[in-house]
Design a protein around this motif. Structure first.
Motif, mmCIF file in Angstrom:
data_model
loop_
_atom_site.group_PDB
_atom_site.id
_atom_site.type_symbol
_atom_site.label_atom_id
_atom_site.label_comp_id
_atom_site.label_asym_id
_atom_site.label_seq_id
_atom_site.Cartn_x
_atom_site.Cartn_y
_atom_site.Cartn_z
ATOM 1 N N ILE A 12 -1.596 -17.919 -5.921
ATOM 2 C CA ILE A 12 -2.543 -16.800 -5.774
ATOM 3 C C ILE A 12 -3.859 -17.298 -5.166
ATOM 4 C CG2 ILE A 12 -3.914 -15.104 -7.063
ATOM 5 C CD1 ILE A 12 -1.463 -15.007 -9.054
ATOM 6 N N THR A 13 -4.374 -18.440 -5.651
ATOM 7 C CA THR A 13 -5.658 -18.921 -5.105
ATOM 8 C C THR A 13 -5.491 -19.371 -3.657
ATOM 9 O OG1 THR A 13 -5.258 -20.996 -6.264
ATOM 10 C CG2 THR A 13 -6.880 -19.577 -7.228
ATOM 11 N N THR A 14 -4.334 -19.916 -3.323
ATOM 12 C CA THR A 14 -4.095 -20.313 -1.930
ATOM 13 C C THR A 14 -4.103 -19.081 -1.030
ATOM 14 O OG1 THR A 14 -2.778 -22.210 -2.630
ATOM 15 C CG2 THR A 14 -2.483 -21.493 -0.348
ATOM 16 N N TYR A 15 -3.420 -18.024 -1.460
ATOM 17 C CA TYR A 15 -3.369 -16.793 -0.663
ATOM 18 C C TYR A 15 -4.766 -16.204 -0.475
ATOM 19 C CZ TYR A 15 -2.235 -12.065 0.846
ATOM 20 O OH TYR A 15 -2.180 -10.888 1.552
ATOM 21 N N LEU A 16 -5.535 -16.176 -1.586
ATOM 22 C CA LEU A 16 -6.873 -15.584 -1.491
ATOM 23 C C LEU A 16 -7.787 -16.414 -0.592
ATOM 24 C CD1 LEU A 16 -7.395 -14.439 -5.186
ATOM 25 C CD2 LEU A 16 -6.958 -12.987 -3.196
ATOM 26 N N ASP A 212 -4.335 -5.707 -11.593
ATOM 27 C CA ASP A 212 -4.760 -6.329 -10.327
ATOM 28 C C ASP A 212 -3.730 -7.355 -9.849
ATOM 29 O OD1 ASP A 212 -7.034 -4.858 -10.395
ATOM 30 O OD2 ASP A 212 -8.363 -6.477 -11.036
ATOM 31 N N LEU A 213 -3.199 -8.136 -10.806
ATOM 32 C CA LEU A 213 -2.219 -9.160 -10.428
ATOM 33 C C LEU A 213 -0.949 -8.512 -9.867
ATOM 34 C CD1 LEU A 213 -2.492 -11.706 -13.392
ATOM 35 C CD2 LEU A 213 -3.048 -12.151 -10.995
ATOM 36 N N ALA A 214 -0.542 -7.386 -10.495
ATOM 37 C CA ALA A 214 0.670 -6.700 -10.019
ATOM 38 C C ALA A 214 0.468 -6.226 -8.577
ATOM 39 C CB ALA A 214 1.003 -5.529 -10.936
ATOM 40 N N LYS A 215 -0.754 -5.695 -8.301
ATOM 41 C CA LYS A 215 -1.048 -5.194 -6.947
ATOM 42 C C LYS A 215 -1.125 -6.350 -5.948
ATOM 43 C CE LYS A 215 -4.725 -2.379 -6.101
ATOM 44 N NZ LYS A 215 -5.775 -1.564 -6.657
ATOM 45 N N LEU A 216 -1.877 -7.382 -6.321
ATOM 46 C CA LEU A 216 -2.054 -8.519 -5.426
ATOM 47 C C LEU A 216 -0.721 -9.241 -5.185
ATOM 48 C CD1 LEU A 216 -3.956 -10.432 -3.880
ATOM 49 C CD2 LEU A 216 -4.361 -11.648 -6.029
ATOM 50 N N GLY A 217 0.058 -9.376 -6.265
ATOM 51 C CA GLY A 217 1.356 -10.056 -6.142
ATOM 52 C C GLY A 217 2.274 -9.319 -5.188
ATOM 53 N N THR A 218 2.263 -7.995 -5.272
ATOM 54 C CA THR A 218 3.103 -7.192 -4.372
ATOM 55 C C THR A 218 2.653 -7.427 -2.927
ATOM 56 O OG1 THR A 218 3.322 -5.578 -6.128
ATOM 57 C CG2 THR A 218 3.924 -4.841 -3.924
ATOM 58 N N GLU A 219 1.339 -7.480 -2.726
ATOM 59 C CA GLU A 219 0.816 -7.733 -1.365
ATOM 60 C C GLU A 219 1.250 -9.124 -0.879
ATOM 61 O OE1 GLU A 219 -3.483 -7.148 -0.839
ATOM 62 O OE2 GLU A 219 -3.476 -8.942 0.428
ATOM 63 N N ILE A 220 1.119 -10.122 -1.741
ATOM 64 C CA ILE A 220 1.482 -11.500 -1.341
ATOM 65 C C ILE A 220 2.955 -11.566 -0.949
ATOM 66 C CG2 ILE A 220 1.749 -13.878 -2.174
ATOM 67 C CD1 ILE A 220 -0.731 -13.428 -3.967
ATOM 68 N N LEU A 221 3.787 -10.893 -1.742
ATOM 69 C CA LEU A 221 5.230 -11.010 -1.509
ATOM 70 C C LEU A 221 5.714 -10.139 -0.360
ATOM 71 C CD1 LEU A 221 6.261 -11.140 -5.246
ATOM 72 C CD2 LEU A 221 6.360 -13.021 -3.609
ATOM 73 N N SER A 222 4.915 -9.145 0.045
ATOM 74 C CA SER A 222 5.394 -8.282 1.137
ATOM 75 C C SER A 222 4.712 -8.601 2.471
ATOM 76 C CB SER A 222 5.184 -6.802 0.770
ATOM 77 O OG SER A 222 3.810 -6.579 0.548
ATOM 78 N N THR A 223 3.802 -9.560 2.488
ATOM 79 C CA THR A 223 3.126 -9.905 3.746
ATOM 80 C C THR A 223 4.122 -10.498 4.749
ATOM 81 O OG1 THR A 223 1.009 -10.274 2.659
ATOM 82 C CG2 THR A 223 1.347 -11.435 4.738
ATOM 83 N N GLU A 224 4.009 -10.077 5.997
ATOM 84 C CA GLU A 224 4.855 -10.636 7.068
ATOM 85 C C GLU A 224 4.118 -11.873 7.604
ATOM 86 O OE1 GLU A 224 7.785 -9.775 7.884
ATOM 87 O OE2 GLU A 224 7.957 -7.835 6.865
ATOM 88 N N TYR A 225 4.416 -13.017 7.031
ATOM 89 C CA TYR A 225 3.621 -14.210 7.335
ATOM 90 C C TYR A 225 3.740 -14.673 8.785
ATOM 91 C CZ TYR A 225 2.313 -14.334 2.506
ATOM 92 O OH TYR A 225 1.771 -13.985 1.294
ATOM 93 N N ALA A 226 4.921 -14.472 9.382
ATOM 94 C CA ALA A 226 5.102 -14.936 10.766
ATOM 95 C C ALA A 226 4.199 -14.165 11.726
ATOM 96 C CB ALA A 226 6.562 -14.782 11.171
ATOM 97 N N GLU A 227 3.756 -12.983 11.295
ATOM 98 C CA GLU A 227 2.916 -12.167 12.188
ATOM 99 C C GLU A 227 1.421 -12.423 12.004
ATOM 100 O OE1 GLU A 227 4.123 -8.128 11.606
ATOM 101 O OE2 GLU A 227 6.193 -8.621 12.128
ATOM 102 N N LEU A 228 1.077 -13.238 11.028
ATOM 103 C CA LEU A 228 -0.353 -13.504 10.793
ATOM 104 C C LEU A 228 -0.906 -14.419 11.875
ATOM 105 C CD1 LEU A 228 -0.555 -14.332 6.972
ATOM 106 C CD2 LEU A 228 -1.162 -12.199 8.110
ATOM 107 N N THR A 229 -2.146 -14.163 12.255
ATOM 108 C CA THR A 229 -2.795 -15.110 13.169
ATOM 109 C C THR A 229 -3.960 -15.767 12.426
ATOM 110 O OG1 THR A 229 -4.045 -13.254 14.056
ATOM 111 C CG2 THR A 229 -2.217 -14.062 15.393
ATOM 112 N N PRO A 230 -4.134 -17.074 12.597
ATOM 113 C CA PRO A 230 -5.216 -17.753 11.874
ATOM 114 C C PRO A 230 -6.585 -17.373 12.409
ATOM 115 C CG PRO A 230 -4.068 -19.278 13.350
ATOM 116 C CD PRO A 230 -3.346 -17.976 13.440
#
Ligand code: SF4
Length: 261
Positions: A12-16, A212-230
């Motif tokens: 969670i802290t890494t994602y944030l 909050d954790l349930a909401k954030l966790g859902t976001e973390i697990l549904s993010t399309e990581y390959a589409e993220l740009t740094p």
């Protein structure tokens, strides 16, 4: 049936801190080639191993300062140090830290009883399982449970540090779920100085955190990581994955502009 995904305070802290860092650390296998051993992890893990044995009543092999120091030498992890001198200095610091901690712990009569050491707890939050590895849990005579977390780098800890620490708050909700009839609080101990502070979530704060954790966790697990740009941020210069992110031309230009500004 497929196993539920898990999330820990580290994830969670890494994602944030940076979702792209989460990608390289936990999702995309290319990241592992760029991860470097860190001396502060090695140092902290060594101290944790010794304290785990010291506080584990079932162990019985580390009950004196001499035994703690012998265990320290056996447990030493040498990964991540830049030179033999740097490692020797850290080794000396660790000896002093342990000597002081164990001597004080032996001298001061304990009113609490340690009931868990280095224990992983789990709590099902629906779409995922929240995991946390607790350094130590003490039980006080009035039944209160205190989760104790050791920090080997810090010198000072305040109540606010504990109250705003994601991991300490996650540990409290995990402990509350396992022992629903108990009062729970969290304490951080700065091993270098012995400074410590504690804080407790109220019932309503714990419930809000779970939502909050349930909401954030859902976001973390549904993010399309390959589409993220740094995007360049203050932590990039010290990040292991900088070479990977620099393969993105826009990021490389943005990073260079910030570095030369
Ligand atoms: S270099 Fe920066 S953008 Fe890339 S993963 Fe690390 S922190 Fe995130």
């Amino acid at each position: 049936m497929a196993r539920k995904p898990t999330l820990s305070p580290s994830k969670i802290t890494t994602y944030l801190a940076c979702p792209v860092k989460y990608r390289w650390t936990y999702v995309d296998a290319r990241g592992k080639w760029y991860m470097k051993a860190k001396s502060y992890y090695s140092f902290g893990s060594t101290l944790h191993r010794v304290l785990e044995r010291f506080y584990n009543e079932e162990d019985g092999g580390v009950t004196t300062t001499e035994e703690a120091l012998a265990s320290y030498e056996e447990s030493w992890i040498d990964a991540g140090y830049r030179s033999a001198e740097e490692m020797a200095e850290a080794f000396g610091d660790g000896r002093e830290i342990l000597e002081r901690h164990v001597e004080e712990a032996i001298k001061i009569p304990r009113i609490a009883k340690t009931i868990l050491v280095e224990r992983q707890l789990r709590h099902d939050l629906g779409p995922f399982v929240l995991l946390g590895r607790l350094d130590r849990v003490d039980e006080y005579p009035d039944g209160t449970l205190e989760v104790v977390d050791y920090k080997s780098g810090r010198e000072v800890v305040t109540e606010d540090d504990v109250a705003t620490d994601i991991a300490m708050n996650c540990y409290q909700v995990l402990l509350r779920a396992k022992y629903p009839d108990r009062q729970v609080r969290a304490r951080i101990v700065a091993l270098r100085t012995g400074s410590s502070a504690a804080s407790a979530l109220s019932d309503s704060e714990a419930e809000e955190l779970l939502r909050d954790l349930a909401k954030l966790g859902t976001e973390i697990l549904s993010t399309e990581y390959a589409e993220l740009t740094p995007t360049a941020k203050p932590l990039c210069p010290r990040c292991d994955f900088l070479p990977l992110c620099k393969q993105n031309e826009d990021f490389a230009a943005e990073f260079l502009a910030k570095e030369t500004a």
